[in-house]
Scaffold this motif. Structure first.
Motif, PDB file in Angstrom:
ATOM      1  N   ILE A  73       0.733  -1.238   0.003  1.00 15.79           N
ATOM      2  CA  ILE A  73      -0.084   0.008  -0.045  1.00 15.79           C
ATOM      3  C   ILE A  73       0.865   1.103  -0.180  1.00 15.79           C
ATOM      4  CG2 ILE A  73      -1.927  -1.232   1.342  1.00 15.79           C
ATOM      5  CD1 ILE A  73      -1.082   0.196   3.544  1.00 15.79           C
ATOM      6  N   ILE A  74       2.169   1.042   0.238  1.00 15.33           N
ATOM      7  CA  ILE A  74       3.084   2.154   0.102  1.00 15.33           C
ATOM      8  C   ILE A  74       4.399   1.392  -0.430  1.00 15.33           C
ATOM      9  CG2 ILE A  74       4.698   3.585   1.364  1.00 15.33           C
ATOM     10  CD1 ILE A  74       2.971   3.870   3.647  1.00 15.33           C
ATOM     11  N   LYS A  75       4.717   2.163  -1.652  1.00 12.73           N
ATOM     12  CA  LYS A  75       5.823   1.455  -2.531  1.00 12.73           C
ATOM     13  C   LYS A  75       7.144   1.338  -1.618  1.00 12.73           C
ATOM     14  CE  LYS A  75       7.642   5.956  -4.359  1.00 12.73           C
ATOM     15  NZ  LYS A  75       7.619   6.668  -5.687  1.00 12.73           N
ATOM     16  N   PRO A  76       8.067   0.592  -2.243  1.00 18.28           N
ATOM     17  CA  PRO A  76       9.364   0.473  -1.266  1.00 18.28           C
ATOM     18  C   PRO A  76       9.923   1.566  -0.817  1.00 18.28           C
ATOM     19  CG  PRO A  76       9.474  -0.925  -3.172  1.00 18.28           C
ATOM     20  CD  PRO A  76       8.226  -0.237  -3.076  1.00 18.28           C
ATOM     21  N   PHE A  77      10.319   1.736   0.569  1.00 17.99           N
ATOM     22  CA  PHE A  77      10.981   2.909   0.968  1.00 17.99           C
ATOM     23  C   PHE A  77      11.899   3.521   0.294  1.00 17.99           C
ATOM     24  CE2 PHE A  77       8.864   2.394   5.493  1.00 17.99           C
ATOM     25  CZ  PHE A  77       7.831   2.407   4.718  1.00 17.99           C
ATOM     26  N   LYS A  78      12.812   2.516  -0.260  1.00 18.21           N
ATOM     27  CA  LYS A  78      14.039   3.041  -1.059  1.00 18.21           C
ATOM     28  C   LYS A  78      13.781   3.805  -2.216  1.00 18.21           C
ATOM     29  CE  LYS A  78      14.300  -1.164  -3.688  1.00 18.21           C
ATOM     30  NZ  LYS A  78      15.281  -2.519  -3.938  1.00 18.21           N
ATOM     31  N   ASP A  79      12.347   3.791  -2.835  1.00 16.30           N
ATOM     32  CA  ASP A  79      11.908   4.171  -4.131  1.00 16.30           C
ATOM     33  C   ASP A  79      11.990   5.807  -3.733  1.00 16.30           C
ATOM     34  OD1 ASP A  79      12.052   1.853  -4.862  1.00 16.30           O
ATOM     35  OD2 ASP A  79       9.968   1.838  -5.634  1.00 16.30           O
ATOM     36  N   GLU A  82      17.341   7.396  -0.622  1.00 19.78           N
ATOM     37  CA  GLU A  82      17.978   6.944   0.641  1.00 19.78           C
ATOM     38  C   GLU A  82      17.682   7.735   1.853  1.00 19.78           C
ATOM     39  OE1 GLU A  82      22.259   5.466   2.524  1.00 19.78           O
ATOM     40  OE2 GLU A  82      22.004   6.125   0.473  1.00 19.78           O
ATOM     41  N   THR A  83      17.791   9.108   1.877  1.00 24.06           N
ATOM     42  CA  THR A  83      17.378   9.857   2.912  1.00 24.06           C
ATOM     43  C   THR A  83      16.016  10.007   3.290  1.00 24.06           C
ATOM     44  OG1 THR A  83      19.302  11.431   2.051  1.00 24.06           O
ATOM     45  CG2 THR A  83      17.678  12.402   3.734  1.00 24.06           C
ATOM     46  N   VAL A  84      15.021  10.144   2.358  1.00 30.48           N
ATOM     47  CA  VAL A  84      13.729  10.040   2.890  1.00 30.48           C
ATOM     48  C   VAL A  84      13.327   8.632   3.187  1.00 30.48           C
ATOM     49  CG1 VAL A  84      11.447  10.010   2.001  1.00 30.48           C
ATOM     50  CG2 VAL A  84      13.190  11.643   1.262  1.00 30.48           C
ATOM     51  N   GLY A  85      13.814   7.550   2.588  1.00 32.74           N
ATOM     52  CA  GLY A  85      13.484   6.210   2.958  1.00 32.74           C
ATOM     53  C   GLY A  85      13.945   5.790   4.515  1.00 32.74           C
ATOM     54  N   LYS A  86      14.926   6.156   4.783  1.00 35.04           N
ATOM     55  CA  LYS A  86      15.554   5.865   5.918  1.00 35.04           C
ATOM     56  C   LYS A  86      14.920   6.944   6.920  1.00 35.04           C
ATOM     57  CE  LYS A  86      19.763   3.482   4.916  1.00 35.04           C
ATOM     58  NZ  LYS A  86      21.317   3.422   5.247  1.00 35.04           N
ATOM     59  N   GLY A  87      14.571   8.052   6.627  1.00 34.63           N
ATOM     60  CA  GLY A  87      13.872   8.809   7.643  1.00 34.63           C
ATOM     61  C   GLY A  87      12.482   8.078   7.773  1.00 34.63           C
ATOM     62  N   MET A  88      11.742   7.807   6.822  1.00 32.21           N
ATOM     63  CA  MET A  88      10.731   6.873   7.174  1.00 32.21           C
ATOM     64  C   MET A  88      10.716   5.769   8.312  1.00 32.21           C
ATOM     65  SD  MET A  88       9.350   6.823   3.269  1.00 32.21           S
ATOM     66  CE  MET A  88       7.757   6.042   3.267  1.00 32.21           C
ATOM     67  N   LEU A  89      11.848   4.964   8.229  1.00 36.30           N
ATOM     68  CA  LEU A  89      12.000   3.996   8.951  1.00 36.30           C
ATOM     69  C   LEU A  89      12.235   4.473  10.403  1.00 36.30           C
ATOM     70  CD1 LEU A  89      14.323   1.606   6.917  1.00 36.30           C
ATOM     71  CD2 LEU A  89      12.022   1.248   7.188  1.00 36.30           C
ATOM     72  N   LYS A  90      12.975   5.444  10.416  1.00 33.96           N
ATOM     73  CA  LYS A  90      13.244   6.269  11.855  1.00 33.96           C
ATOM     74  C   LYS A  90      11.911   6.653  12.393  1.00 33.96           C
ATOM     75  CE  LYS A  90      16.221   9.672  14.203  1.00 33.96           C
ATOM     76  NZ  LYS A  90      16.973  10.642  13.931  1.00 33.96           N
ATOM     77  N   HIS A  91      11.052   7.074  11.675  1.00 36.67           N
ATOM     78  CA  HIS A  91       9.879   7.697  12.153  1.00 36.67           C
ATOM     79  C   HIS A  91       9.035   6.463  12.776  1.00 36.67           C
ATOM     80  CE1 HIS A  91       6.030   9.879  12.191  1.00 36.67           C
ATOM     81  NE2 HIS A  91       5.348   8.782  11.686  1.00 36.67           N
ATOM     82  N   LEU A  92       9.004   5.329  12.125  1.00 37.15           N
ATOM     83  CA  LEU A  92       8.062   4.117  12.333  1.00 37.15           C
ATOM     84  C   LEU A  92       8.830   3.276  13.634  1.00 37.15           C
ATOM     85  CD1 LEU A  92       7.033   2.862   8.801  1.00 37.15           C
ATOM     86  CD2 LEU A  92       5.719   4.051  10.483  1.00 37.15           C
ATOM     87  N   PHE A  93      10.091   3.060  13.631  1.00 41.42           N
ATOM     88  CA  PHE A  93      10.879   2.270  14.392  1.00 41.42           C
ATOM     89  C   PHE A  93      11.509   3.039  15.625  1.00 41.42           C
ATOM     90  CE2 PHE A  93      10.393  -0.182  10.617  1.00 41.42           C
ATOM     91  CZ  PHE A  93       9.801  -1.361  11.155  1.00 41.42           C
ATOM     92  N   GLY A  94      11.698   4.328  15.517  1.00 45.64           N
ATOM     93  CA  GLY A  94      12.225   5.061  16.578  1.00 45.64           C
ATOM     94  C   GLY A  94      13.569   4.965  16.882  1.00 45.64           C
ATOM     95  N   ALA A 105      12.103  -3.654   9.101  1.00 43.93           N
ATOM     96  CA  ALA A 105      12.505  -2.508   8.548  1.00 43.93           C
ATOM     97  C   ALA A 105      13.216  -2.632   6.984  1.00 43.93           C
ATOM     98  CB  ALA A 105      13.724  -1.743   9.175  1.00 43.93           C
ATOM     99  N   VAL A 106      14.147  -3.847   6.986  1.00 47.93           N
ATOM    100  CA  VAL A 106      14.609  -4.336   5.827  1.00 47.93           C
ATOM    101  C   VAL A 106      13.404  -4.611   4.876  1.00 47.93           C
ATOM    102  CG1 VAL A 106      15.945  -5.837   4.652  1.00 47.93           C
ATOM    103  CG2 VAL A 106      16.699  -5.034   6.836  1.00 47.93           C
ATOM    104  N   GLN A 107      12.459  -5.246   5.480  1.00 48.43           N
ATOM    105  CA  GLN A 107      11.371  -5.563   4.428  1.00 48.43           C
ATOM    106  C   GLN A 107      10.613  -4.348   3.784  1.00 48.43           C
ATOM    107  OE1 GLN A 107       8.233  -8.162   6.236  1.00 48.43           O
ATOM    108  NE2 GLN A 107       6.926  -7.211   5.388  1.00 48.43           N
ATOM    109  N   PHE A 108      10.191  -3.499   4.644  1.00 45.40           N
ATOM    110  CA  PHE A 108       9.485  -2.232   4.104  1.00 45.40           C
ATOM    111  C   PHE A 108      10.612  -1.296   3.367  1.00 45.40           C
ATOM    112  CE2 PHE A 108       7.196  -1.776   8.772  1.00 45.40           C
ATOM    113  CZ  PHE A 108       6.406  -2.792   8.290  1.00 45.40           C
ATOM    114  N   TYR A 109      11.878  -1.448   3.755  1.00 45.45           N
ATOM    115  CA  TYR A 109      12.696  -0.576   2.793  1.00 45.45           C
ATOM    116  C   TYR A 109      12.885  -1.104   1.061  1.00 45.45           C
ATOM    117  CZ  TYR A 109      16.717   2.423   1.589  1.00 45.45           C
ATOM    118  OH  TYR A 109      17.774   3.228   1.052  1.00 45.45           O
ATOM    119  N   GLU A 110      12.899  -2.525   1.161  1.00 42.40           N
ATOM    120  CA  GLU A 110      13.071  -3.318  -0.058  1.00 42.40           C
ATOM    121  C   GLU A 110      11.850  -3.520  -0.607  1.00 42.40           C
ATOM    122  OE1 GLU A 110      15.831  -3.821  -1.427  1.00 42.40           O
ATOM    123  OE2 GLU A 110      17.033  -2.993   0.298  1.00 42.40           O
ATOM    124  N   LYS A 111      10.762  -3.830  -0.020  1.00 40.48           N
ATOM    125  CA  LYS A 111       9.607  -4.348  -0.556  1.00 40.48           C
ATOM    126  C   LYS A 111       8.308  -3.552  -0.434  1.00 40.48           C
ATOM    127  CE  LYS A 111      11.059  -9.168  -0.115  1.00 40.48           C
ATOM    128  NZ  LYS A 111      10.594 -10.534   0.225  1.00 40.48           N
TER     129      LYS A 111
END
Length: 323
Positions: A73-79, A82-94, A105-111
């Motif tokens: 429902i949200i495309k791979p975060f890496k798309d 890198e800066t925005v994608g890892k910022g998204m992970l930081k927001h979700l996982f703290g 986090a790897v799953q969300f970033y890649e898939k």
């Protein structure tokens, strides 16, 4: 955007929503059922604001390793870069850099963010002139449960229905099958298919005809019913409930749309005329009732609902499942 969020060109980051954060929480506690309830969900057209979700549940399957998968429902975060994608992970996982230590986090970033197997989505609706009706696209992907009974005696006494603790069913709710092929040998699936074939023969050349999705969900529902009911399992009861939730909810229209000529080949093929009560008009609803009697039996919830719909059709010259 209110459901899955969006990338903001102003803040240069992804703006998350409570809906997305709830799904992430469900992923983090994958052995616990998570129930999401959308209150008054038809104040806006469901197929518009919930399009990504409807598409994702359509893609549900299991991979070669038995893992539950859907389209994101949200495309791979890496798309997003890198800066925005890892910022998204930081927001979700703290965490400063969760991708280095968190498989999720790897799953969300890649898939991307997909739907977890332990997520159940429900919605409450009131059907009146102030709300939007459901398209068949939405009804095809949902089970409709009508709750119109009012018991004022219990209201005064403060009685409530007793329900079993959901924790007793965690395993069944989380690790449920997705395809009919997984459970078709656990029940008399041929009986289910024969019923649906007769229903579809009646619905031929109408917009209400059932597809493969209905057959898949019918077999899944009957199998789940059998697993939960045990010795109390009844195939007719399960098919009765499925018909109410999945078939009747699709049928609506005026006299002309629901009319069937008594000489129509569909009437003769199913011996429907012999099973329609004296004095009753032959229409799509009464013919469906005849098929229900043949496969499920008499005095079913479906038969009572059809009788109610027929009375509305006779009085108002238009009827839908919702009244």
């Amino acid at each position: 955007m209110d459901v899955v969020g969006f990338y903001s060109n102003i803040s240069k980051q992804y703006e998350f929503t409570p809906f997305v954060e709830f799904i992430v929480k469900a992923w983090q506690h994958s052995d616990t059922p998570y129930f999401l309830c959308l209150d008054e969900m038809n104040l806006a057209p469901v197929e518009e604001y919930f399009a990504e979700f409807l598409s994702a549940i359509e893609s549900r399957s299991t991979d070669a390793d038995g893992n539950y998968i859907t389209d994101p429902i949200i495309k791979p975060f890496k798309d997003f870069g890198e800066t925005v994608g890892k910022g998204m992970l930081k927001h979700l996982f703290g965490e400063a850099d969760p991708i280095d230590k968190n498989p999720l986090a790897v799953q969300f970033y890649e898939k991307g963010l997909t739907l977890p197997p332990n997520l159940m989505v429900m919605g409450t609706v009131n059907m009146d002139e102030t709300t939007f009706s459901f398209s068949r696209k939405v009804l095809d992907r949902a089970m409709s449960v009508e709750m119109n009974e009012v018991d004022y005696d219990k209201f005064l006494s403060g009685e409530t229905e007793e329900f079993p603790l959901l924790i007793d069913y965690n395993e069944l709710l989380v690790n449920r099958p997705q395809k009919a092929s997984e459970v078709k040998d656990d029940i008399d699936s041929e009986k289910v298919v024969e019923y649906l074939k007769d229903v579809n023969a009646l619905l031929e050349d109408t917009p209400f005809k059932l597809g493969y999705r209905a057959a898949n969900e019918a077999i899944l529902y009957v199998a789940a019913n059998k697993e939960l009911a045990g010795d109390q399992f009844s195939m007719p009861t399960a098919l009765d409930e499925f018909t109410l939730m999945k078939i009747l909810s699709r049928i609506e229209g005026d006299d002309q749309r629901l009319n069937i000529d008594e000489n129509d080949p569909r009437v003769a093929a199913a011996n429907i005329a012999d099973n329609v009560g004296n004095g009753q008009r032959i229409n799509l609803l009464t013919c469906l009732c005849s098929i229900v009697r043949k496969h499920i039996g008499d005095d079913t919830q479906t038969e009572r609902k059809i009788a109610s719909m027929n009375r509305t059709l006779e009085r108002e010259h238009f009827v839908s499942y919702w009244g």
